[in-house]
Write a protein that holds these residues in place. Structure first.
Motif, PDB file in Angstrom:
ATOM      1  N   SER A 124      56.734  28.604  51.316  1.00 23.12           N
ATOM      2  CA  SER A 124      55.539  28.519  52.163  1.00 23.12           C
ATOM      3  C   SER A 124      54.376  29.302  51.559  1.00 23.12           C
ATOM      4  N   VAL A 125      54.664  30.420  50.903  1.00 23.53           N
ATOM      5  CA  VAL A 125      53.599  31.190  50.244  1.00 23.53           C
ATOM      6  C   VAL A 125      52.985  30.371  49.115  1.00 23.53           C
ATOM      7  N   TRP A 126      53.840  29.721  48.300  1.00 27.20           N
ATOM      8  CA  TRP A 126      53.328  28.885  47.211  1.00 27.20           C
ATOM      9  C   TRP A 126      52.453  27.768  47.761  1.00 27.20           C
ATOM     10  N   TRP A 127      52.945  27.022  48.777  1.00 26.20           N
ATOM     11  CA  TRP A 127      52.200  25.873  49.304  1.00 26.20           C
ATOM     12  C   TRP A 127      50.915  26.274  50.003  1.00 26.20           C
ATOM     13  N   CYS A 128      50.971  27.338  50.828  1.00 23.77           N
ATOM     14  CA  CYS A 128      49.829  27.676  51.691  1.00 23.77           C
ATOM     15  C   CYS A 128      48.807  28.617  51.052  1.00 23.77           C
ATOM     16  N   GLU A 129      49.260  29.496  50.165  1.00 25.08           N
ATOM     17  CA  GLU A 129      48.359  30.521  49.656  1.00 25.08           C
ATOM     18  C   GLU A 129      48.049  30.415  48.164  1.00 25.08           C
ATOM     19  N   ILE A 130      49.044  30.123  47.371  1.00 28.98           N
ATOM     20  CA  ILE A 130      48.855  30.185  45.919  1.00 28.98           C
ATOM     21  C   ILE A 130      48.315  28.877  45.343  1.00 28.98           C
ATOM     22  N   LEU A 131      49.003  27.770  45.594  1.00 27.13           N
ATOM     23  CA  LEU A 131      48.586  26.497  44.983  1.00 27.13           C
ATOM     24  C   LEU A 131      47.176  26.061  45.387  1.00 27.13           C
TER      25      LEU A 131
ATOM     26  N   ASN B 146      44.637  27.863  46.037  1.00 26.19           N
ATOM     27  CA  ASN B 146      43.673  28.798  45.435  1.00 26.19           C
ATOM     28  C   ASN B 146      44.132  29.223  44.046  1.00 26.19           C
ATOM     29  N   TRP B 147      44.580  28.265  43.248  1.00 25.68           N
ATOM     30  CA  TRP B 147      45.224  28.588  41.983  1.00 25.68           C
ATOM     31  C   TRP B 147      44.350  29.432  41.052  1.00 25.68           C
ATOM     32  N   GLU B 148      43.083  29.107  40.930  1.00 24.42           N
ATOM     33  CA  GLU B 148      42.202  29.811  39.986  1.00 24.42           C
ATOM     34  C   GLU B 148      42.213  31.320  40.219  1.00 24.42           C
ATOM     35  N   SER B 149      42.105  31.755  41.458  1.00 24.71           N
ATOM     36  CA  SER B 149      42.094  33.193  41.742  1.00 24.71           C
ATOM     37  C   SER B 149      43.510  33.741  41.948  1.00 24.71           C
ATOM     38  N   ALA B 150      44.371  32.962  42.608  1.00 26.78           N
ATOM     39  CA  ALA B 150      45.719  33.442  42.937  1.00 26.78           C
ATOM     40  C   ALA B 150      46.588  33.605  41.692  1.00 26.78           C
ATOM     41  N   SER B 151      46.322  32.813  40.657  1.00 26.83           N
ATOM     42  CA  SER B 151      47.171  32.891  39.459  1.00 26.83           C
ATOM     43  C   SER B 151      47.045  34.232  38.744  1.00 26.83           C
ATOM     44  N   LEU B 152      45.981  34.960  39.002  1.00 25.16           N
ATOM     45  CA  LEU B 152      45.778  36.248  38.339  1.00 25.16           C
ATOM     46  C   LEU B 152      46.331  37.419  39.146  1.00 25.16           C
TER      47      LEU B 152
END
Length: 122
Positions: A68-75, A77-83
């Motif tokens: 759920s974290v990957w689907w809702c928060e990370i993917l 907003n990938w540009e900022s979340a990936s860092l």
């Protein structure tokens, strides 16, 4: 210990219980000893199986919450979340299989995700 009639007396203690035994012959003593060793070995295997099963339960709960974290928060907003360090820790723990395809498309780029992109990269 040996009793006055020559029988070997001994106690087996297992799981907080004591079993007092008397072996009339050395062969009978050997049979009881072998049986006790089998019981101890089986108990060790059962304990190991329980530990392995308990290790799997927290992992399943972790993967479910991570999905759920990957689907809702990370993917999204990938540009900022990936860092973010949290994303990197989750990545090292292993991406849940439910999000892997989408994650790889975003992480390596849509063009490189297909068969043609793979062949071009190789």
């Amino acid at each position: 210990a040996e009793s006055s009639d020559g029988a070997a007396c001994f106690s087996l203690v297992c799981g907080g219980r004591t079993l007092d035994l008397q072996a009339l012959t050395p062969e009978e003593y050997g049979i009881w000893t072998h049986y006790f060793q089998q019981v101890v070995e089986r108990t060790k295997l059962e304990q190991h199986a329980r530990r392995v099963a308990l290790r799997g339960q927290p992992r399943e709960a972790f993967v479910e919450s991570a999905t759920s974290v990957w689907w809702c928060e990370i993917l999204p907003n990938w540009e900022s979340a990936s860092l973010e360090p949290r994303t990197q820790l989750l990545w090292w723990e292993g991406a849940p299989s439910a999000v892997r395809a989408q994650l790889w498309r975003i992480a390596i780029g849509e063009a490189a995700a297909g068969r043609a992109g793979y062949e071009a990269a190789v």
